[in-house]
Design an enzyme around this catalytic site. Structure first.
Site: not given
Ligand code: G6P
Ligand code: MN
Ligand code: NAD
Ligand code: MN
Length: 431
Positions: A93, A251
């Site tokens: 990632r 987003y």
């Molecule tokens: C949101 C999105 C998810 C994503 C997440 C990332 O919930 O809907 O699709 O994976 O954020 O969160 P993070 O804490 O891993 O950055």
């Molecule tokens: Mn999502």
């Protein structure tokens, strides 16, 4: 006897799911819950699995938690398979976020080239998972969370015989956000959603059934801005929101505020690190907490992750299928003419009636030109991303990336693509 398999069970989000199943045990009596991971995830699986076992014991529900590295054992005769895995894990990632930034392009794990790279790594694995489901649990429902959620769900629906529904916590997060702004119970808020995963617009907003879109747009325009833990909360321009006349998802900032978001990302990358780097630390802290033998609930610190309300979305969807509820959820589902401006066989994110036969999207028709163009461009990018991921075709991949609205040219697309292929070598058997 209800059996559920969770692929990527070592995720730090697993306590969310466990909490959701515990809360709903009376209507959704899960007997066996299999948490599956891979060798590299064994330690995480054992830690989070230990917490899961303490949680069900504390709650006094009869859910048997099984921890395994044997995916086939977990899938065999399952009623539901939940996918929440990350191929290449957090380090992949971080690379996804950093490669585009090198070329002054948004570096995000699901949106833009980062999401493309994640899709290329994930597609071969999800197709394998689906082969197991076709063979060992042909009647099972696949509830997909693995990102990019819309793209992965579309891959499954186009290339396998598995029944699949894709999920994201963004729509439910938008409902909760509006409820918070209005200081009302979220049950009183309803939103019509149209678009794609991580590119969804709230086209109409209702309070107790009354359309309050216009009123609410004014307060968004007045500076209120809702976001999620993983997305910088840059304010919207009031005139822009008024002219849009809809509720953009968090987003959308990457598309509508690209210059400012890029600046912010570069500043963060140079100071605290990319979101993936921040999450890597957060995750270590979470797992330290999970290890505590006295902990037997989901710790509040998990709220620092972007996945808030994740389990409400997943567990209530599963319950609606299991109990043939015919209630409405926002899901990723085959278009089938719902949005008249998109092909039938692509996946969209929208409101759908859920019963034992799955998700039945509520008709939308044509969408206004102001959202149609972006939606169609991103969908074409997604279609090509899937084709490239299934075939491992360099030329299709190059077209996908070039077409993406956040990638400025074929020249940059090619550089990014070459970096992605080189840095993901071990995860791209199809290329
Ligand atoms: C949101 C999105 C998810 C994503 C997440 C990332 O919930 O809907 O699709 O994976 O954020 O969160 P993070 O804490 O891993 O950055
Ligand atoms: Mn999502
Ligand atoms: P993570 O890095 O903790 O990965 C979860 C687990 O997947 C890890 O324990 C890892 O070992 C395991 N894994 C990796 N490859 C695997 C494979 N081939 N088979 C089985 N397990 C495998 O990731 P995370 O932050 O917990 O997120 C998990 C996934 O869920 C990601 O794809 C993320 O994007 C997605 N997610 C989606 C939403 C949504 O709104 N749709 C919300 C939150 C998370
Ligand atoms: Mn472009």
């Amino acid at each position: 006897d209800l059996k559920i398999a969770v692929i990527g069970g070592g995720s730090s989000y697993t306590p969310e799911l466990i909490e959701g199943f515990i809360k709903r045990y009376n209507e959704l009596p899960v007997k066996d819950l299999y948490l599956v991971d891979i060798e590299e995830g064994k330690e995480k699986l054992e830690i989070v699995g230990g917490l899961a076992k303490r949680m069900v014991e504390k709650a006094g529900v009869g859910i048997n938690i099984h921890l395994t590295l044997d995916r086939r054992e977990a899938i065999k005769d399952a009623d539901f398979v939940v996918t929440q895995f990350r191929v290449g894990r957090i380090d992949a990632r971080i690379r996804d976020e950093k490669i585009p930034l090198k070329y002054d392009v948004i570096g995000q794990e699901t949106t833009g080239p980062g999401g493309f790279a994640k899709a290329q790594r994930t597609i071969p694995v999800i197709l394998d998972v689906c082969k197991d489901i076709e063979e060992l649990a042909p009647n099972a429902w696949l509830i997909n969370f693995t990102n990019p959620s819309g793209v992965i769900t579309e891959t499954v629906l186009k290339h396998t015989n598995v029944k699949a529904i894709g999920l994201c916590n963004v729509p439910i997060g938008m409902v909760y956000g509006v409820a918070e702004m209005l200081e009302v119970n979220p049950k009183r808020v309803y939103i019509d959603f149209a678009g794609l995963n991580h590119l969804v617009w709230g086209t109409h907003i209702y309070l107790d059934g009354e359309d309050i879109t216009e009123k609410l747009i004014d307060s968004f325009a007045g500076g209120k801005s809702l976001s999620m833990k993983n997305i910088p909360e840059l304010p919207w321009d009031p005139d822009f929101i008024k002219s849009l006349g809809m509720y953009p998802c968090p987003y959308h900032r990457y598309y509508y505020l690209t210059d400012k978001m890029l600046e912010k990302q570069k500043e963060e990358a140079a100071t605290v690190g990319t979101r993936g780097e921040v999450v890597k630390k957060l995750e270590q802290e979470l797992f330290e907490l999970y290890k505590d033998p006295n902990l037997n609930i989901k710790p509040p610190q998990l709220e620092k992750r972007g996945g808030a309300h994740y389990s409400d979305a997943a567990c209530s969807l599963i319950s609606s299928i299991y109990n043939d509820k015919k209630d409405i959820h926002v899901v990723n589902v085959r278009n089938n003419g719902t949005i008249a401006d998109l092909p039938d066989d692509v996946v969209i994110e929208t409101n759908a009636i859920i019963d034992r036969n799955g998700a039945h999207p509520i008709n939308i028709g044509h969408v206004p030109a102001k959202i149609r163009g972006l939606m169609q461009a991103v969908k074409a990018y997604e279609e090509l991303t899937i084709e490239a991921g299934v075939k491992g075709d360099y030329y299709t991949a190059l077209q996908a990336l070039t077409l993406h609205p956040l990638v400025p040219s074929a020249t940059i697309a090619k550089k990014i693509l070459d970096d992605i292929i080189e840095q993901n070598n071990e995860f791209l058997p199809q290329y």
